[in-house]
Scaffold this motif. Structure first.
Motif, PDB file in Angstrom:
ATOM      1  N   LYS A 167       0.817  -1.213   0.000  1.00 42.75           N
ATOM      2  CA  LYS A 167       0.000   0.000   0.000  1.00 42.75           C
ATOM      3  C   LYS A 167       0.853   1.267   0.000  1.00 42.75           C
ATOM      4  O   LYS A 167       0.363   2.348   0.335  1.00 42.75           O
ATOM      5  N   THR A 168       2.103   1.133  -0.389  1.00 38.86           N
ATOM      6  CA  THR A 168       2.998   2.293  -0.431  1.00 38.86           C
ATOM      7  C   THR A 168       3.231   2.724  -1.874  1.00 38.86           C
ATOM      8  O   THR A 168       3.619   1.920  -2.722  1.00 38.86           O
ATOM      9  N   PHE A 169       2.988   3.996  -2.130  1.00 37.57           N
ATOM     10  CA  PHE A 169       3.181   4.601  -3.445  1.00 37.57           C
ATOM     11  C   PHE A 169       4.533   5.306  -3.450  1.00 37.57           C
ATOM     12  O   PHE A 169       4.838   6.100  -2.557  1.00 37.57           O
ATOM     13  N   MET A 170       5.383   5.012  -4.447  1.00 36.07           N
ATOM     14  CA  MET A 170       6.712   5.617  -4.529  1.00 36.07           C
ATOM     15  C   MET A 170       7.057   5.888  -5.987  1.00 36.07           C
ATOM     16  O   MET A 170       7.090   4.961  -6.805  1.00 36.07           O
ATOM     17  N   VAL A 171       7.300   7.169  -6.324  1.00 40.37           N
ATOM     18  CA  VAL A 171       7.767   7.524  -7.662  1.00 40.37           C
ATOM     19  C   VAL A 171       8.879   8.556  -7.526  1.00 40.37           C
ATOM     20  O   VAL A 171       8.913   9.330  -6.566  1.00 40.37           O
ATOM     21  N   SER A 172       9.781   8.566  -8.495  1.00 42.66           N
ATOM     22  CA  SER A 172      10.899   9.502  -8.446  1.00 42.66           C
ATOM     23  C   SER A 172      11.300   9.900  -9.847  1.00 42.66           C
ATOM     24  O   SER A 172      10.863   9.303 -10.838  1.00 42.66           O
ATOM     25  N   ALA A 173      12.167  10.915  -9.936  1.00 44.98           N
ATOM     26  CA  ALA A 173      12.711  11.347 -11.221  1.00 44.98           C
ATOM     27  C   ALA A 173      14.032  12.058 -10.985  1.00 44.98           C
ATOM     28  O   ALA A 173      14.211  12.759  -9.986  1.00 44.98           O
ATOM     29  N   PHE A 174      14.954  11.866 -11.921  1.00 44.74           N
ATOM     30  CA  PHE A 174      16.216  12.609 -11.924  1.00 44.74           C
ATOM     31  C   PHE A 174      16.783  12.572 -13.327  1.00 44.74           C
ATOM     32  O   PHE A 174      16.934  11.506 -13.922  1.00 44.74           O
ATOM     33  N   SER A 175      17.069  13.758 -13.869  1.00 46.82           N
ATOM     34  CA  SER A 175      17.661  13.839 -15.205  1.00 46.82           C
ATOM     35  C   SER A 175      18.748  14.904 -15.242  1.00 46.82           C
ATOM     36  O   SER A 175      18.959  15.552 -16.261  1.00 46.82           O
ATOM     37  N   GLY A 176      19.403  15.094 -14.103  1.00 47.38           N
ATOM     38  CA  GLY A 176      20.479  16.065 -14.034  1.00 47.38           C
ATOM     39  C   GLY A 176      20.118  17.320 -13.281  1.00 47.38           C
ATOM     40  O   GLY A 176      20.989  18.017 -12.761  1.00 47.38           O
ATOM     41  N   SER A 177      18.825  17.648 -13.226  1.00 47.61           N
ATOM     42  CA  SER A 177      18.374  18.790 -12.443  1.00 47.61           C
ATOM     43  C   SER A 177      17.990  18.293 -11.056  1.00 47.61           C
ATOM     44  O   SER A 177      18.481  17.271 -10.595  1.00 47.61           O
TER      45      SER A 177
END
Length: 419
Positions: free
Chosen positions: A195-205
Motif C-alpha cells: 500500500k505504499t506509493f513511490m515515484v521519483s525522477a532525476f535527469s540532471g536537475s
C-alpha cells in the motif's frame, strides 16, 4: 565567488578523497564502468535515498549515458573516465556527477552550481540493476491508474497548492506526473509496493521523490515530497476523475490600458532586437519566457523549435526571452547557447539581463500583470496586439494534456495566420 586559490584547494581535496577511495576499491574487472542499466541513488540531508536509473552504453567506441525516467531517455555524452574515477557533466542545469569506482559500482557526489552557492548530494550506483524501488513485485496491490486531486502543504500546512496527479499502472509499475499551474513534474516512475506509493525522477536537475500511503483505492495519506538536498513537503490526494487545473490562459495578463508588450534586448550576437523590427511586422509572433535552468522550459523549447521550422515560411516568428540565474552576460550567454545548440533552436533567443525573479520579469516588461511561472508564452497577432498569454507548459510526461495543448496551439496559430 571563489578565488583561484580556494578553487585549487577544493580541487586538491576532492582529488585526494578520490585517490583515497580508489585505493580501497577493487581493481579487477568488477571495477569498471560496465554497459547496461544501473540503479543510482542520491541521499538527502535527512538520509532519504532518491533512486533513479540510467544506462551506460558505447557509441562509436565512446562511453555514453542516458537518464531513464518512464518513457523519457535523456542522453549524456560528456563522460570522462579514468582508471579509478568517473566524471559526468549534464548538458543543461549546470550540474555534474563526480564518483570513484568501487567493487560495487560508483560512489561520490552530485554537484549543482548556483549563482550564490554550490549544493551537493551523496551519490551511489550499482551496475546491472534495472529496478528502482523494489526487486520483486507484490501481488494484489491497489491500482493507481487514473486522475487524482492533490494538495501540497507548505509552512506547516498554512499554505496549500492544488495539483492534478495522472498515473498509469501495470502490475506494480507506475508512471505519470503531477500537473500544476506552473508546469508538471515531468516523467515520474516507480511502484506501488503493497500500500505504499513511490515515484521519483532525476535527469540532471533537482532530484525528486514522492511517497504516500494508499488507504484504499481512493485516498493517499501521509504523502511526502523530497526535492534536492533538503526540501520536504507534505501532500495528500483523493481519486477524482474530474480534477482540473485553472485555465492556463487566465492566470497572467496585461495591466489595464495595455493591449501589447514592448521590449528591446540583445541577441546572442549583441544585436538589439525589438518587436518593432521589420522582421516581425505583419507576422504572428510567439514570445517565449524561458530560462536554461527550467526543466519545463526545456520541454517547451523541444516543442517550439521544430514548430518554428514548420511555420517560419508561413508568417510565424518566435522570440525567446531568457531570464537566467546570472546577471553577468557572459555566463547567461554560455547557458543560453548550450540550450540553443541542444534543441537546434533557429529562432532568436534574447539575453534580457534580468534574472528569473518574477518581479524582475514584470519590471522588464511593464505591461505584464501577474506573471507567475516559467515558461510563459505570449501569442501576438499580426497587428501587434496580444492574443493570448499561456502560463506554464504541460510536457510529454502529461500524455493527453500535452497532445491537447499542442493541437490547440497549432490551431490558434493557423487561425491567426489566416487573418
Amino acid at each position: 565567488m571563489l578565488n583561484n586559490n580556494t578553487m585549487n584547494i577544493a580541487r586538491f581535496l576532492f582529488l585526494s578523497l578520490f585517490t583515497a577511495l580508489a585505493f580501497t576499491s577493487c581493481t579487477d574487472k568488477t571495477n569498471q564502468l560496465t554497459n547496461g542499466v544501473w540503479r543510482g541513488a542520491l541521499q538527502t540531508d535527512n538520509s532519504v535515498d532518491i533512486p533513479f536509473n540510467f544506462e551506460i552504453y558505447d557509441s562509436l567506441g565512446v562511453k555514453q549515458m542516458a537518464f531513464l525516467n518512464g518513457k523519457e531517455r535523456l542522453n549524456i555524452n560528456e563522460i570522462e573516465e579514468t582508471a579509478d574515477s568517473v566524471f559526468i557533466k549534464t548538458p543543461l542545469y549546470e550540474s555534474e556527477i563526480r564518483a570513484v569506482k568501487t567493487a560495487n559500482g560508483l560512489q561520490g557526489k552530485w554537484i549543482k552550481h548556483l549563482p550564490n552557492k554550490t549544493i551537493s548530494m551523496p551519490f551511489m550506483a550499482e551496475s546491472n540493476q534495472s529496478f528502482r524501488f523494489v526487486k520483486e513485485e507484490n501481488s494484489g496491490v491497489i491500482n493507481m491508474t487514473g486522475r487524482w486531486s492533490v494538495q501540497f502543504y507548505k509552512n506547516n500546512g498554512t499554505d496549500t497548492t492544488f495539483a492534478v496527479g495522472e498515473f498509469e499502472q501495470s502490475g506494480n509499475q507506475v508512471n505519470g506526473s503531477f500537473l500544476t499551474t506552473t508546469g508538471d513534474y515531468r516523467f515520474l516512475s516507480g511502484v506501488v509496493d503493497n500500500k505504499t506509493f513511490m515515484v521519483s525522477a532525476f535527469s540532471g536537475s533537482s532530484p525528486v521523490l514522492f511517497t504516500g500511503d494508499l488507504t484504499d483505492g481512493s485516498d493517499i495519506i501521509k504523502g511526502k515530497m523530497y526535492a534536492g538536498p533538503s526540501s520536504v513537503m507534505n501532500w495528500s490526494a483523493r481519486r477524482d476523475e474530474d480534477a482540473m487545473l485553472p485555465d492556463a490562459y487566465k492566470i497572467a495578463g496585461l495591466k489595464p490600458g495595455n493591449d501589447r508588450i514592448t521590449f528591446s534586448f540583445q541577441d546572442l550576437d549583441g544585436n538589439k532586437v525589438s518587436l518593432s523590427d521589420d522582421r516581425f511586422k505583419d507576422k504572428v509572433v510567439v514570445v517565449q519566457f524561458l530560462g536554461s535552468w527550467c526543466p519545463n522550459c526545456m520541454d517547451e523549447t523541444a516543442f517550439l523549435a521544430p514548430f518554428y521550422e514548420k511555420y517560419k515560411n508561413k508568417g510565424l516568428e518566435i522570440i525567446g526571452l531568457a531570464y537566467e540565474r546570472y546577471k553577468e552576460m557572459d555566463k547567461a550567454k554560455a547557458a543560453v547557447l548550450n540550450l540553443k545548440n541542444r534543441f537546434k533552436v533557429n529562432y532568436p533567443i534574447l539575453l534580457t539581463g534580468y534574472t528569473n525573479d518574477k518581479g524582475q520579469v514584470e519590471e522588464s516588461i511593464p505591461a505584464l500583470d501577474n506573471f507567475s511561472a516559467f515558461p510563459t508564452t505570449i501569442i501576438i497577432k499580426k497587428d501587434g496586439t496580444v492574443d493570448k498569454i499561456h502560463t506554464g507548459f504541460s510536457g510529454p510526461a502529461t500524455g493527453k494534456h500535452y497532445t491537447e495543448f499542442t493541437q490547440e496551439f497549432e490551431k490558434e496559430i493557423n487561425k491567426l495566420l489566416a487573418e
